[in-house]
Design a protein around this motif. Structure first.
Motif, PDB file in Angstrom:
ATOM      1  N   MET A 256       0.832  -1.209   0.000  1.00 54.77           N
ATOM      2  CA  MET A 256       0.000   0.000   0.000  1.00 54.77           C
ATOM      3  C   MET A 256       0.863   1.254   0.000  1.00 54.77           C
ATOM      4  O   MET A 256       0.592   2.211  -0.741  1.00 54.77           O
TER       5      MET A 256
ATOM      6  N   ILE B 213       0.822   3.832  -3.241  1.00 50.31           N
ATOM      7  CA  ILE B 213       0.387   5.222  -3.044  1.00 50.31           C
ATOM      8  C   ILE B 213       1.518   6.197  -3.347  1.00 50.31           C
ATOM      9  O   ILE B 213       1.299   7.292  -3.883  1.00 50.31           O
TER      10      ILE B 213
ATOM     11  N   LEU C 232      -2.944   8.728  -6.876  1.00 50.92           N
ATOM     12  CA  LEU C 232      -3.256   8.546  -5.456  1.00 50.92           C
ATOM     13  C   LEU C 232      -2.602   9.608  -4.574  1.00 50.92           C
ATOM     14  O   LEU C 232      -2.569   9.454  -3.364  1.00 50.92           O
TER      15      LEU C 232
ATOM     16  N   TYR D  62      -5.421   9.488   0.401  1.00 52.48           N
ATOM     17  CA  TYR D  62      -4.400   8.448   0.286  1.00 52.48           C
ATOM     18  C   TYR D  62      -3.131   8.799   1.065  1.00 52.48           C
ATOM     19  O   TYR D  62      -2.374   7.902   1.454  1.00 52.48           O
TER      20      TYR D  62
ATOM     21  N   LYS E  78      -1.716   6.122   3.544  1.00 58.40           N
ATOM     22  CA  LYS E  78      -0.308   5.695   3.560  1.00 58.40           C
ATOM     23  C   LYS E  78       0.260   5.755   4.975  1.00 58.40           C
ATOM     24  O   LYS E  78       0.983   4.849   5.404  1.00 58.40           O
TER      25      LYS E  78
ATOM     26  N   SER F  69      -8.119  -1.845  -0.242  1.00 52.74           N
ATOM     27  CA  SER F  69      -7.784  -2.128  -1.642  1.00 52.74           C
ATOM     28  C   SER F  69      -8.912  -2.847  -2.370  1.00 52.74           C
ATOM     29  O   SER F  69      -9.235  -2.522  -3.517  1.00 52.74           O
TER      30      SER F  69
ATOM     31  N   ASN G 246     -11.833  -0.386  -3.125  1.00 57.34           N
ATOM     32  CA  ASN G 246     -11.460   0.922  -3.654  1.00 57.34           C
ATOM     33  C   ASN G 246     -10.990   0.765  -5.099  1.00 57.34           C
ATOM     34  O   ASN G 246      -9.961   0.143  -5.368  1.00 57.34           O
TER      35      ASN G 246
ATOM     36  N   VAL H 129      -7.403   2.240  -5.940  1.00 58.66           N
ATOM     37  CA  VAL H 129      -6.294   1.414  -5.449  1.00 58.66           C
ATOM     38  C   VAL H 129      -6.155   0.153  -6.294  1.00 58.66           C
ATOM     39  O   VAL H 129      -5.034  -0.262  -6.631  1.00 58.66           O
TER      40      VAL H 129
END
Length: 320
Positions: A50, A54, A60, A65, A69, A296, A299, A302
């Protein structure tokens, strides 16, 4: 271990603790080791992925985001504060942790868990501003404001951690050095303290309860306004996208605050250590593992970023 004599009463102060962990024979310990290792590996890989996605995907680079993160970073860190030592202790004969090591583990665990709670509150506020005040959103949630909110979350976590750690380790530990848990936490440490723990229990209940209740109110008010705004929308596609994004956040909030409330914010939680071990596994390993999956899988942005990263990686592999 140094001793202190007071008249006819002699007290022994321990400089090391023993983390008793989970009961069971070698087969049980091996099974628990495999479960912990699997959970931790998925947690590390999921949260690292992730953070990388990002960071690398320009689509993102938005406040939502940016907070996600940071959430992944906190999940990665606080599971790493607990899991490696717990894994090593499954096959250790001594299971010893030093006084300083125990205090350090409690400090960073408390700091990171509290920070995660504040971050979830900040993320709810971010969604509230984005959906209910879209024209003011770019100004209100500018980069400097987002950075200040994240720093505030860490400062709040640090403050709670300093209070809990200092008050806990100010107590004398002379009755036993065996901690009925798989990591150093306030409730099991209070059980083996030989001083008066009433103030510590009050602080744990009051501070953690206040943080959980205050953040829950902020999140509920934010999502109350968000729900009203969504119901006024005419676009069905817009509603589905917002419900998907907000649904992911509410799932994460419910799991996190629900387990913390069971462990810290209810009277009598100090005594229920066997239940506490199971709950602790949930919020130290299961929730950090689930958060990347929750954000994820539900979304679209993502998932597209992950797909793009995978395709880029495959293209580079074929070229080599």
């Amino acid at each position: 271990m140094p001793s202190h004599s007071n008249g006819n009463l002699s007290m022994v102060y321990f400089q090391d603790f023993v983390l008793e962990g989970f009961e069971g024979g070698l087969e049980t310990q091996a099974l628990l080791f495999a479960v912990f290792l699997a959970l931790y590996m998925v947690t590390v890989l999921g949260n690292l992925l992730m953070i990388i996605v990002i960071t690398l995907d320009a689509r993102l680079h938005s406040p939502m985001y940016f907070f996600l993160k940071n959430l992944s970073f906190v999940d990665l860190c606080y599971s790493s504060v607990i899991a490696p030592n717990a894994l090593a202790n499954f096959f250790s004969s001594s299971k010893v942790i030093t006084f300083a090591g125990c205090a350090t583990q409690l400090f960073f665990f408390s700091l990171l868990v509290t920070t995660e709670g504040f971050l979830l509150g900040v993320m709810a506020y971010d969604r509230f501003m984005a959906i209910c005040s879209p024209l003011r959103y770019p100004i209100t949630m500018c980069q400097s404001a987002c950075t200040r909110l994240v720093l505030g979350a860490y400062c709040g976590g640090c403050l709670n951690s300093v209070v809990q750690t200092s008050f806990t380790f100010h107590l004398p530990f002379c009755s036993s050095n065996r901690i009925n848990h798989f990591f150093c936490d306030v409730p099991p440490l209070l059980q083996i303290a030989c001083g008066n723990t009433a103030i510590n229990e009050l602080l744990l209940f009051a501070i953690c309860g206040l943080i959980i209740v205050a953040l829950t109110i902020v999140i509920l008010i934010s999502y109350g306004y968000i729900t009203v705004t969504i119901l006024r929308m005419r676009s069905g596609a817009g509603r589905r996208k917002i419900f998907s994004t907000c649904g992911s956040h509410m799932t994460a909030v419910t799991l996190f605050f629900g387990t913390l409330f069971v462990m810290y914010a209810q009277p009598g939680a100090i005594e229920s250590m066997e239940q506490g071990k199971v709950v602790s596994v949930f919020y130290t390993l299961v929730i950090p593992m689930l958060n990347p999956l929750i954000y994820s899988l539900r979304n679209k942005d993502v998932k597209e970023a992950l797909r793009g990263l995978g395709q880029k990686h495959m293209a580079m592999w074929r070229m080599c």
